[in-house]
Design an enzyme around this catalytic site. Structure first.
Site, PDB file in Angstrom:
ATOM      1  CD  GLU A  19      -2.760  -1.264   2.415  1.00 14.37           C
ATOM      2  OE1 GLU A  19      -3.737  -0.503   2.568  1.00 14.37           O
ATOM      3  OE2 GLU A  19      -2.410  -2.098   3.265  1.00 14.37           O
ATOM      4  CB  SER A 143      -5.985  -1.538   0.380  1.00 11.72           C
ATOM      5  OG  SER A 143      -5.714  -0.377   1.114  1.00 11.72           O
ATOM      6  CE1 TYR A 209      -7.305   3.967  -0.533  1.00 12.06           C
ATOM      7  CE2 TYR A 209      -7.004   1.690  -1.222  1.00 12.06           C
ATOM      8  CZ  TYR A 209      -7.109   2.625  -0.225  1.00 12.06           C
ATOM      9  OH  TYR A 209      -7.023   2.245   1.081  1.00 12.06           O
ATOM     10  NE  ARG A 248     -12.800   1.795   7.525  1.00 11.08           N
ATOM     11  CZ  ARG A 248     -11.700   1.592   6.786  1.00 11.08           C
ATOM     12  NH1 ARG A 248     -10.833   2.564   6.582  1.00 11.08           N
ATOM     13  NH2 ARG A 248     -11.466   0.399   6.262  1.00 11.08           N
ATOM     14  CG  ASP A 250     -14.238  -1.737   7.370  1.00 12.53           C
ATOM     15  OD1 ASP A 250     -14.564  -0.575   7.684  1.00 12.53           O
ATOM     16  OD2 ASP A 250     -13.188  -2.013   6.761  1.00 12.53           O
ATOM     17  CD  GLU A 262     -10.404  -5.289   6.849  1.00  7.17           C
ATOM     18  OE1 GLU A 262      -9.635  -4.329   6.645  1.00  7.17           O
ATOM     19  OE2 GLU A 262     -10.425  -6.319   6.155  1.00  7.17           O
ATOM     20  CG  ASN A 264      -7.472   0.457   8.597  1.00  7.09           C
ATOM     21  OD1 ASN A 264      -6.537   1.045   9.123  1.00  7.09           O
ATOM     22  ND2 ASN A 264      -7.592   0.327   7.287  1.00  7.09           N
ATOM     23  N   GLY A 268      -7.090   5.291   5.904  1.00  9.08           N
ATOM     24  CA  GLY A 268      -6.549   6.185   4.892  1.00  9.08           C
ATOM     25  C   GLY A 268      -6.977   7.630   5.086  1.00  9.08           C
TER      26      GLY A 268
END
Length: 305
Positions: A19, A143, A209, A248, A250, A262, A264, A268
């Site tokens: 990433e 990602s 992205y 964060r 999900d 998951e 994070n 980002g």
């Protein structure tokens, strides 16, 4: 801290992980946002890896490691920062390592009664018991890198064999389908829920992205009890893992159950990124968000720095 009215912030970006390019975009956005805040001196650096001695020599009051991937957000840079004794934004090395490991995170979530899809850990030679449709993924990538949605048994076997050429361990999950929801947390504050509606059904790397056709619904229409479960489960999991400053979580909402996918610990900061989007909807601009994160990290600085 060594200055009462001036903070020197080193923003790290790039890193050795896949990433790298996402990190460059995120780090550039963070550096630009902090540069607009009075009293903050920004030193933005593109790195591969750094060690504790190099970090100690950067003369930073706070380091903002805007790095993604196994080393960048999975405990690597965090361990070096801790060894250097430098205050930094984000979770400590132990929490970061656990959160980066999707398998360990799911084990902890299950122990907390946070619903997560049924899973199996696959190593070469492991007899698979999980049936298609299933999701295959590396346990420590972000990602959606190398994520495969396998609709049939032959596809599942084929994708497993292909991924095992790069990864010894794989996470196989029962494929749950429904509404994609994400919950961001800054400090102890839960940000507005965002629903992600990809144009082509899968929220993959390109949708995150490269394309502009994904729809993001802030504060989507949800029954109050479901929204509260998402918020509560995100906080419960993050606190139990020891996450700090920002993270964060999900979810997939299927049959009124928000299934945790998951967590994070360094989301980002690109133009498509979800945590800044939720913060903005909550009245927190990008400069304010980054300043708040720096302030949290600075509060942990050693008196001698």
């Amino acid at each position: 801290m060594n200055r009462s009215d001036h903070i020197r912030v080193v923003v790290l970006m790039g890193g050795p992980d896949e990433e790298h390019e996402v990190s460059l975009a995120s780090g550039t956005a963070v550096a630009e946002a902090l540069s607009s805040v009075e009293g903050i001196e920004v030193d933005a650096r593109v790195i591969r890896t750094v060690d504790a001695d190099e970090l100690a020599g950067m003369d930073a009051d706070v380091v903002f490691p805007v790095l993604h991937g196994p080393w960048g957000e999975g405990g690597g840079i965090q361990s070096e920062l801790e060894r250097a004794g430098v205050a930094f934004v984000g979770s400590g090395s132990q929490a970061a390592a656990i959160a980066m490991d999707k398998i360990r995170t799911k084990e902890i979530a299950a122990g907390l009664d946070v619903p997560t899809p049924v899973w199996q850990v696959l190593e070469p030679g492991t007899r698979r018991t999980l049936s298609a449709p299933a999701v295959l993924k590396p346990p420590a990538q972000g990602s959606s890198i190398d994520l495969c949605i396998c609709r049939t048994e032959p596809q599942l076997d084929e994708d497993r064999a292909r991924l095992h050429r790069s990864y010894d361990r794989l996470l196989a999950e029962t494929c749950v389908t429904g509404r994609e929801l994400t919950v961001g947390v800054v400090g102890d504050q839960v940000l507005p829920i965002i629903e992600i509606v990809p144009a082509h059904g899968v929220y993959d790397y390109e949708a995150k992205y490269d394309r502009d056709d994904t729809e993001y619904r802030l504060d989507p229409e949800l029954d109050d009890d479901i929204a509260e479960r998402c918020r509560t489960n995100a906080l419960t999991l993050g606190r139990h893992l020891g996450c700090r400053d920002l993270y964060r979580v999900d979810f997939i909402l299927e049959n009124r159950v928000p299934w945790m996918l998951e967590i994070n610990t360094m989301p980002g900061f690109t133009g498509h990124s979800l945590l800044p989007m939720a913060a903005r909807a909550d009245g927190r601009s990008m400069p304010q968000l980054c300043h708040d994160l720096i302030t949290m990290a600075a509060s942990r600085a050693l008196p001698s720095r």
